[in-house]
Design an enzyme around this catalytic site. Structure first.
Site, mmCIF file in Angstrom:
data_model
loop_
_atom_site.group_PDB
_atom_site.id
_atom_site.type_symbol
_atom_site.label_atom_id
_atom_site.label_comp_id
_atom_site.label_asym_id
_atom_site.label_seq_id
_atom_site.Cartn_x
_atom_site.Cartn_y
_atom_site.Cartn_z
ATOM 1 N N CYS A 136 52.013 -93.561 1.517
ATOM 2 C CA CYS A 136 50.686 -93.955 1.252
ATOM 3 C C CYS A 136 50.822 -94.481 -0.252
ATOM 4 O O CYS A 136 50.616 -95.658 -0.552
ATOM 5 C CB CYS A 136 49.685 -92.626 1.133
ATOM 6 N N GLU A 210 50.879 -93.778 9.163
ATOM 7 C CA GLU A 210 50.170 -94.896 8.566
ATOM 8 C C GLU A 210 49.884 -95.975 9.383
ATOM 9 O O GLU A 210 48.845 -96.741 9.267
ATOM 10 C CB GLU A 210 50.890 -95.211 7.102
#
Length: 222
Positions: A136, A210
């Site tokens: 992230c 993700e």
């Protein structure tokens, strides 16, 4: 043998490339992403940030040194005091009120990644957690750098997502991502090959989650 963050990327080249160059990212860059998909992503990213604030609070609890504690506090403050406020303001520009955000249910992809990070932090040590967070924080900085290098990326007022790109290419965000890389490199250099493989598995899992988060936005999934 000494390891670095780049070794984590090399060990997971295929999912990392799939994450950085995802269709959601490409469509953000050329301005063709459906506005409804972007709004869905923005809403879920608000919930995502709240859970990542909790993750940095857990990182503070897991911190064995004052330096680590300060690093965790800086991450927590950046999310809770700065990024969430900016995110709420940005959502309002897209017609999403703070009340709308407060009433949102979490999509499955949001639940999967954020709870994976928290579970990894609870089960493992501080390095485990930071490796789970890295796709992230470090990843978004790399996404922005990749986008601005692409000839198909549209900049300025002709791209409705210009502000998103500008936010993650900003010196402030790039500096935060670089600080995280430095922190990771300092701790990865001393791990054994067996330990590196354990961390690489965490990095792989987090990167794939993700990818699912991008897909959730692109296909407006709940």
């Amino acid at each position: 043998m000494s390891f670095t963050f780049d070794d984590l990327k090399k060990d997971n080249r295929q999912p990392w490339t799939g994450y950085i160059q995802h269709d959601f990212v490409r469509q953000l860059g050329d301005g063709t992403l459906a506005p409804e998909a972007f709004r869905h992503y923005l809403k879920q990213d608000y919930l995502f940030l709240i859970q990542f604030g909790r993750a940095f609070a857990l990182a503070a609890y897991k911190s064995p040194t004052l330096s680590d504690l300060r690093h965790a506090k800086a991450g927590f403050d950046a999310i809770i005091d700065l990024e969430l406020g900016l995110h709420i303001d940005y959502c309002q520009q897209w017609g999403i009120s703070e009340q709308d955000l407060a009433e949102l249910p979490e999509a499955r992809a949001t639940l999967a990644y954020t709870r994976y990070v928290l579970d990894t932090g609870n089960r493992g040590d501080l390095l485990d957690m930071h490796v789970a967070l890295a796709p992230c924080l470090v990843g978004y900085a790399e996404v922005a750098r990749w986008l601005i290098e692409q000839p198909g990326t549209v900049r300025g007022e002709n791209n409705p997502y210009e502000a998103w790109i500008a936010m993650y290419e900003s010196p402030e965000f790039q500096a935060a991502a670089q600080a995280e890389r430095v922190w990771l490199n300092e701790r990865l250099k001393d791990v054994t090959p067996v330990r590196f493989k354990q961390l690489s598995r965490i990095f792989n899992d987090a990167t794939r989650l993700e990818i699912d988060f991008w897909g959730m936005g692109l296909h407006q999934q709940m």
